[in-house]
Design a protein around this motif. Structure first.
Motif, PDB file in Angstrom:
ATOM      1  N   THR A  15      -4.256  -7.418 -46.229  1.00 14.27           N
ATOM      2  CA  THR A  15      -3.945  -7.897 -47.566  1.00 14.27           C
ATOM      3  C   THR A  15      -5.173  -7.780 -48.479  1.00 14.27           C
ATOM      4  O   THR A  15      -6.284  -7.498 -48.025  1.00 14.27           O
ATOM      5  CB  THR A  15      -3.500  -9.368 -47.529  1.00 14.27           C
ATOM      6  N   ASP A  35      -6.865 -10.076 -49.753  1.00 14.11           N
ATOM      7  CA  ASP A  35      -7.898 -11.047 -49.394  1.00 14.11           C
ATOM      8  C   ASP A  35      -8.303 -10.960 -47.928  1.00 14.11           C
ATOM      9  O   ASP A  35      -8.830 -11.910 -47.352  1.00 14.11           O
ATOM     10  CB  ASP A  35      -7.478 -12.473 -49.769  1.00 14.11           C
ATOM     11  N   GLN A  84      -6.622 -10.414 -44.927  1.00 10.53           N
ATOM     12  CA  GLN A  84      -5.857 -10.965 -43.808  1.00 10.53           C
ATOM     13  C   GLN A  84      -5.026  -9.866 -43.151  1.00 10.53           C
ATOM     14  O   GLN A  84      -4.362  -9.083 -43.844  1.00 10.53           O
ATOM     15  CB  GLN A  84      -4.945 -12.090 -44.296  1.00 10.53           C
ATOM     16  N   THR A  90      -2.177 -10.770 -52.155  1.00  8.69           N
ATOM     17  CA  THR A  90      -2.871 -11.759 -51.341  1.00  8.69           C
ATOM     18  C   THR A  90      -1.943 -12.317 -50.270  1.00  8.69           C
ATOM     19  O   THR A  90      -0.712 -12.165 -50.341  1.00  8.69           O
ATOM     20  CB  THR A  90      -3.383 -12.927 -52.193  1.00  8.69           C
ATOM     21  N   ARG A  98      -1.181 -15.425 -49.782  1.00  9.33           N
ATOM     22  CA  ARG A  98      -0.281 -16.417 -50.379  1.00  9.33           C
ATOM     23  C   ARG A  98       0.892 -15.748 -51.102  1.00  9.33           C
ATOM     24  O   ARG A  98       2.040 -16.187 -50.976  1.00  9.33           O
ATOM     25  CB  ARG A  98      -1.066 -17.296 -51.356  1.00  9.33           C
ATOM     26  N   GLU A  99       0.609 -14.687 -51.831  1.00  2.88           N
ATOM     27  CA  GLU A  99       1.687 -13.979 -52.518  1.00  2.88           C
ATOM     28  C   GLU A  99       2.670 -13.383 -51.516  1.00  2.88           C
ATOM     29  O   GLU A  99       3.895 -13.415 -51.732  1.00  2.88           O
ATOM     30  CB  GLU A  99       1.100 -12.876 -53.397  1.00  2.88           C
ATOM     31  N   GLU A 120       3.238 -14.461 -48.453  1.00  2.84           N
ATOM     32  CA  GLU A 120       3.986 -15.569 -47.851  1.00  2.84           C
ATOM     33  C   GLU A 120       5.159 -15.978 -48.741  1.00  2.84           C
ATOM     34  O   GLU A 120       6.260 -16.244 -48.244  1.00  2.84           O
ATOM     35  CB  GLU A 120       3.060 -16.758 -47.613  1.00  2.84           C
ATOM     36  N   ASP A 121       4.927 -16.014 -50.041  1.00  2.75           N
ATOM     37  CA  ASP A 121       6.004 -16.379 -50.968  1.00  2.75           C
ATOM     38  C   ASP A 121       7.122 -15.331 -50.941  1.00  2.75           C
ATOM     39  O   ASP A 121       8.309 -15.682 -50.927  1.00  2.75           O
ATOM     40  CB  ASP A 121       5.455 -16.510 -52.390  1.00  2.75           C
TER      41      ASP A 121
END
Length: 257
Positions: free
Chosen positions: A56, A58, A60, A83, A85-86, A88-89
């Motif tokens: 990703t 960031d 990951q 990212t 978080r994005e 995951e959403d």
């Protein structure tokens, strides 16, 4: 010496391709390489899950096949631009995102076949895999990328098993066809498996001669992606050691009944 990835699990090996997503699961929104797909493969009783990894924005390492999000999530962005978080959403209602580290931590009974899809993912993926080397077979279409990931794994712990990349497979196929056994032995040094399609275009790859030549050098042959039970039985009768399939549930019923 046989790598632990192979030990205690007989052949033919069933490798759940990107986890398990049945037609019913797909209708409910589950997608490949999601947490739910890996969990479904585990629940079906497989030992091996085949998956892919990218990096990703960031840094990951996540289980994901494509370099962009279009096919899976209808989002045109490259995965490397998103990212954790994005992502995951985006994956929240598609079975849930799963990182490489989470997969290895959350499913300690599973053995993973990890295909490194991006150059940027090679080192970080290898460093994660090194902590779980006994349970991972690492591969990539790029032998250079595969070597980088293997070196990173070795720096952190146990070297995983490995399958040859595209260049290795081409050299092995040429050596088999020309009967050059010393060349084949050199090509397969340090390789545990050859993971190949049955054919590529007009070129037939998986033949009895190819399988027997691999076996003489202590190397297994795994064929992807095989979903028809008749094809599974035919390939196993040819001597193939593993079947990579979208329908691990069907393969288990067909081959391990």
């Amino acid at each position: 010496m046989t790598h632990p990835w192979f030990e205690g699990a007989g052949t033919p090996r069933v490798l759940a391709h990107r986890g398990l997503v049945t037609p019913e699961d797909a209708a409910d929104g589950m997608v490949e390489n999601s947490f739910a797909a890996v969990a479904a493969a585990h629940a079906a009783g497989v030992t091996y899950v085949e998956s892919d990894c990218h990096l990703t924005a960031d840094g990951q390492v996540v289980l994901f096949h494509d370099s962009d999000l279009q096919r899976v999530a209808g989002d045109p962005r490259a995965l490397a631009e998103v990212t954790l978080r994005e992502l995951e959403d985006l994956m929240g209602d598609r079975g849930g995102l799963i990182t490489l580290a989470q997969a290895l931590d959350a499913f300690p009974a599973l053995r993973f076949n990890i295909d490194v899809k991006a150059d940027a993912a090679a080192r970080p993926a290898g460093e994660i895999i090194g902590r779980f080397g006994d349970r991972v077979l690492l591969t990539s279409f790029s032998d250079r990328r595969r070597s980088a990931a293997l070196a990173a794994a070795a720096s952190r712990g146990r070297v995983p098993a490995t399958s040859g990349g595209r260049a290795t497979i081409i050299r092995a196929l040429a050596a088999v066809r020309t009967g050059l056994r010393p060349a084949l032995r050199r090509t397969l040094t340090g390789v545990d498996a050859l993971q190949v399609p049955e054919s590529e275009g007009p070129v037939k790859i998986v033949t009895r001669r190819f399988v027997e030549a691999a076996h003489r050098n202590g190397v297994e042959v795994h064929v992807w992606t095989v979903n028809d039970p008749g094809d599974m039985r035919r390939l196993v009768a040819l001597g193939v050691d593993g079947i990579v399939t979208d329908r691990a549930d069907v393969a288990l019923a067909t081959l391990h009944a």
